[in-house]
Every structure is written in structure tokens, then in C-alpha cells.
Scaffold this motif. Structure first.
Motif, PDB file in Angstrom:
ATOM      1  N   THR A  91     -53.420  54.315  54.217  1.00  0.00           N
ATOM      2  CA  THR A  91     -53.569  53.617  55.493  1.00  0.00           C
ATOM      3  C   THR A  91     -54.651  54.299  56.327  1.00  0.00           C
ATOM      4  O   THR A  91     -54.992  55.465  56.113  1.00  0.00           O
ATOM      5  N   GLU A  92     -55.157  53.586  57.303  1.00  0.00           N
ATOM      6  CA  GLU A  92     -56.202  54.151  58.159  1.00  0.00           C
ATOM      7  C   GLU A  92     -55.658  55.335  58.962  1.00  0.00           C
ATOM      8  O   GLU A  92     -56.360  56.339  59.155  1.00  0.00           O
ATOM      9  N   GLU A  93     -54.419  55.252  59.402  1.00  0.00           N
ATOM     10  CA  GLU A  93     -53.824  56.356  60.155  1.00  0.00           C
ATOM     11  C   GLU A  93     -53.755  57.629  59.306  1.00  0.00           C
ATOM     12  O   GLU A  93     -54.065  58.728  59.781  1.00  0.00           O
ATOM     13  N   ALA A  94     -53.347  57.482  58.058  1.00  0.00           N
ATOM     14  CA  ALA A  94     -53.251  58.641  57.174  1.00  0.00           C
ATOM     15  C   ALA A  94     -54.632  59.208  56.860  1.00  0.00           C
ATOM     16  O   ALA A  94     -54.802  60.433  56.755  1.00  0.00           O
ATOM     17  N   ARG A  95     -55.595  58.343  56.725  1.00  0.00           N
ATOM     18  CA  ARG A  95     -56.960  58.811  56.456  1.00  0.00           C
ATOM     19  C   ARG A  95     -57.496  59.617  57.647  1.00  0.00           C
ATOM     20  O   ARG A  95     -58.142  60.657  57.477  1.00  0.00           O
ATOM     21  N   MET A  96     -57.204  59.157  58.847  1.00  0.00           N
ATOM     22  CA  MET A  96     -57.647  59.885  60.037  1.00  0.00           C
ATOM     23  C   MET A  96     -56.944  61.238  60.147  1.00  0.00           C
ATOM     24  O   MET A  96     -57.547  62.239  60.534  1.00  0.00           O
ATOM     25  N   TRP A  97     -55.664  61.276  59.763  1.00  0.00           N
ATOM     26  CA  TRP A  97     -54.908  62.526  59.776  1.00  0.00           C
ATOM     27  C   TRP A  97     -55.523  63.532  58.812  1.00  0.00           C
ATOM     28  O   TRP A  97     -55.703  64.700  59.143  1.00  0.00           O
ATOM     29  N   ALA A  98     -55.882  63.075  57.624  1.00  0.00           N
ATOM     30  CA  ALA A  98     -56.497  63.961  56.634  1.00  0.00           C
ATOM     31  C   ALA A  98     -57.836  64.482  57.134  1.00  0.00           C
ATOM     32  O   ALA A  98     -58.148  65.680  57.020  1.00  0.00           O
ATOM     33  N   PRO A 105     -59.646  62.151  52.311  1.00  0.00           N
ATOM     34  CA  PRO A 105     -58.481  61.455  51.755  1.00  0.00           C
ATOM     35  C   PRO A 105     -58.794  60.843  50.402  1.00  0.00           C
ATOM     36  O   PRO A 105     -59.912  60.385  50.149  1.00  0.00           O
ATOM     37  N   ALA A 106     -57.813  60.849  49.529  1.00  0.00           N
ATOM     38  CA  ALA A 106     -58.001  60.292  48.198  1.00  0.00           C
ATOM     39  C   ALA A 106     -57.902  58.774  48.234  1.00  0.00           C
ATOM     40  O   ALA A 106     -57.165  58.208  49.043  1.00  0.00           O
ATOM     41  N   PRO A 107     -58.634  58.090  47.381  1.00  0.00           N
ATOM     42  CA  PRO A 107     -58.508  56.631  47.296  1.00  0.00           C
ATOM     43  C   PRO A 107     -57.219  56.242  46.589  1.00  0.00           C
ATOM     44  O   PRO A 107     -56.507  57.100  46.060  1.00  0.00           O
ATOM     45  N   PRO A 108     -56.876  54.942  46.576  1.00  0.00           N
ATOM     46  CA  PRO A 108     -55.686  54.503  45.838  1.00  0.00           C
ATOM     47  C   PRO A 108     -55.734  54.962  44.381  1.00  0.00           C
ATOM     48  O   PRO A 108     -56.809  55.066  43.782  1.00  0.00           O
ATOM     49  N   VAL A 109     -54.564  55.227  43.821  1.00  0.00           N
ATOM     50  CA  VAL A 109     -54.511  55.764  42.460  1.00  0.00           C
ATOM     51  C   VAL A 109     -54.626  54.649  41.425  1.00  0.00           C
ATOM     52  O   VAL A 109     -54.500  53.462  41.738  1.00  0.00           O
ATOM     53  N   ASP A 110     -54.828  55.054  40.189  1.00  0.00           N
ATOM     54  CA  ASP A 110     -54.940  54.104  39.084  1.00  0.00           C
ATOM     55  C   ASP A 110     -53.578  53.632  38.586  1.00  0.00           C
ATOM     56  O   ASP A 110     -53.419  52.487  38.167  1.00  0.00           O
ATOM     57  N   ILE A 111     -52.591  54.548  38.598  1.00  0.00           N
ATOM     58  CA  ILE A 111     -51.267  54.248  38.060  1.00  0.00           C
ATOM     59  C   ILE A 111     -50.226  54.568  39.127  1.00  0.00           C
ATOM     60  O   ILE A 111     -50.137  55.699  39.597  1.00  0.00           O
ATOM     61  N   ARG A 112     -49.450  53.566  39.519  1.00  0.00           N
ATOM     62  CA  ARG A 112     -48.385  53.752  40.512  1.00  0.00           C
ATOM     63  C   ARG A 112     -47.048  53.831  39.770  1.00  0.00           C
ATOM     64  O   ARG A 112     -46.737  52.960  38.958  1.00  0.00           O
TER      65      ARG A 112
END
Length: 218
Positions: A91-98, A105-112
Motif C-alpha cells: 500500500t502507499e502508506e506502507a511504502r511511505m513508512w519504509a 519498499p519491495a514490490p509485490p511478490v511472485d508467489i503468495r
């Protein structure tokens, strides 16, 4: 089974390289860090003649994930995280926190993954045990008699629960229901070196971890 414990990043995260001794297929757990740290991991892979298939995250906090993209770009490994943390920490909030902590911040993963999902690593099986509390999607990784606990369980302590999405009651419940039933000789490999030793066992934590003894969760 091969296990290499490496301290990486400004927050001194324990990254683990685990591998099947026979096939040399490997995974990196929580490869935090910048270029120097990732180069250290790549050098280890080369030295041990290991092929990296997966980058596994115990949870989504940036201090454990911000090396994901760089390591994946060098190795072609697939990134893996619980679906709840993959949603929360992109999320944008988490990216700003990082970014406020100076981390990318890391991008979405390949395997959930979700609770009890498994991945094959050569002749090894990695089981993902959902242990929410530090984050909603925190997991511990069980491989043979080795438990990689991230920031859920440390040697003599537990992870922080004063961050968004965290809960001490939830964490204690996770430890009681998901971790303590494991065999006493299970080796605990934590996400940071906050205790007297760099690893422990379930038996030792039952006897000495105040979050287990004082809350009567043993």
C-alpha cells in the motif's frame, strides 16, 4: 541440509541461505540490505555452488524485504510472502513508512502463500506456518527440524507489537498454538540477534523465554 546465517542491512537482520545438499537448490530467507549485502549473499551462493530458486520473506517489514528486488534481479529467484503481508506492505502508506526509515519498499511478490502451504526445495520441503502478531501475515518456515521464526520469536523474546497491524495477544496465541507444539529439539533461527545466542530450541524457549513462562504459554 545446508544452513548459512548472515547478518545483513543497517538493522542487522539475520538472512538465511538454506539449500538441499544433494541438488544444491537454495532459498534465501529475508535478504535485507543494499548492494554490499546482496553481493555477500551472491558470493556465498557461488562459493557453495548453490542455485537460488526462492526468496522467502517471514513478513513484510521493509527491513526484511528491501533486498528482494536486487537479489531477484541477479539470480532470477521467485519472491514469496504470505498474501496478507503482500497486500498490506504494497500500500502507499506502507511504502511511505519504509521510505521514512530510508528503505526501499519491495514490490509485490511472485508467489503468495497461506497457512500450511509448502514449497519443494530439492529434496527438502518448506512448510509455511502462519503466525500473525508481529504483522498480520507473519510466517515461520519449518524445514526438517529447523524453524525460521523471523520477528515472531527471538531467543528469549518476541517481536514488536507496537506497529500497524500488530497485536501482542495475537502473537502469544500464535506462539502457543503454532510454535510450542513442535518437538522440543526443533532449532529456532530468529530474525535478529537479540538474545544470548544466535539460535535456540523450542525446549530452551519454553524454559527461559519470559513471553512464554510469564504468560504461562509453555
Amino acid at each position: 541440509m545446508i544452513i548459512e546465517q548472515i547478518t545483513v542491512g543497517d538493522m542487522e537482520v539475520f538472512c538465511y541461505v538454506i539449500a538441499c545438499e544433494e541438488t544444491r537448490e537454495a532459498a534465501a530467507i529475508d535478504p535485507a540490505g543494499g548492494e554490499d549485502d546482496i553481493e555477500k549473499i551472491i558470493a556465498l551462493l557461488s562459493e557453495k555452488n548453490l542455485h537460488l530458486s526462492y526468496i522467502l520473506n517471514t513478513h513484510g517489514h521493509a527491513d526484511h524485504t528491501y533486498g528482494n528486488q536486487l537479489l531477484a534481479s541477479h539470480t532470477g529467484a521467485k519472491t514469496v510472502m504470505h498474501e496478507l503481508d503482500d497486500d498490506l506492505f504494497t500500500t502507499e502508506e506502507a511504502r511511505m513508512w519504509a521510505q521514512a526509515f530510508g528503505l526501499n519498499p519491495a514490490p509485490p511478490v511472485d508467489i503468495r502463500i497461506t497457512d500450511s502451504d509448502r514449497l519443494t526445495l530439492g529434496k527438502l520441503t518448506i512448510e509455511f506456518i502462519h503466525t500473525p502478531g508481529h504483522t498480520p501475515g507473519a510466517v515461520c518456515l519449518l524445514v526438517e527440524n529447523n524453524l525460521f521464526t523471523g520477528d515472531t520469536l527471538f531467543v528469549g523474546a518476541v517481536g514488536r507489537t507496537d506497529l500497524p497491524g500488530a497485536s501482542l495477544d495475537t502473537m502469544l496465541h500464535s506462539i502457543k498454538e503454532k510454535i510450542l507444539p513442535l518437538p522440543d529439539d526443533t532449532i529456532v533461527w530468529p530474525g535478529h540477534h537479540y538474545g544470548e545466542t544466535p539460535n535456540s530450541t523450542i525446549a530452551h524457549e519454553k524454559r527461559h523465554n519470559i513471553y512464554i513462562t510469564d504468560f504461562q504459554h509453555a
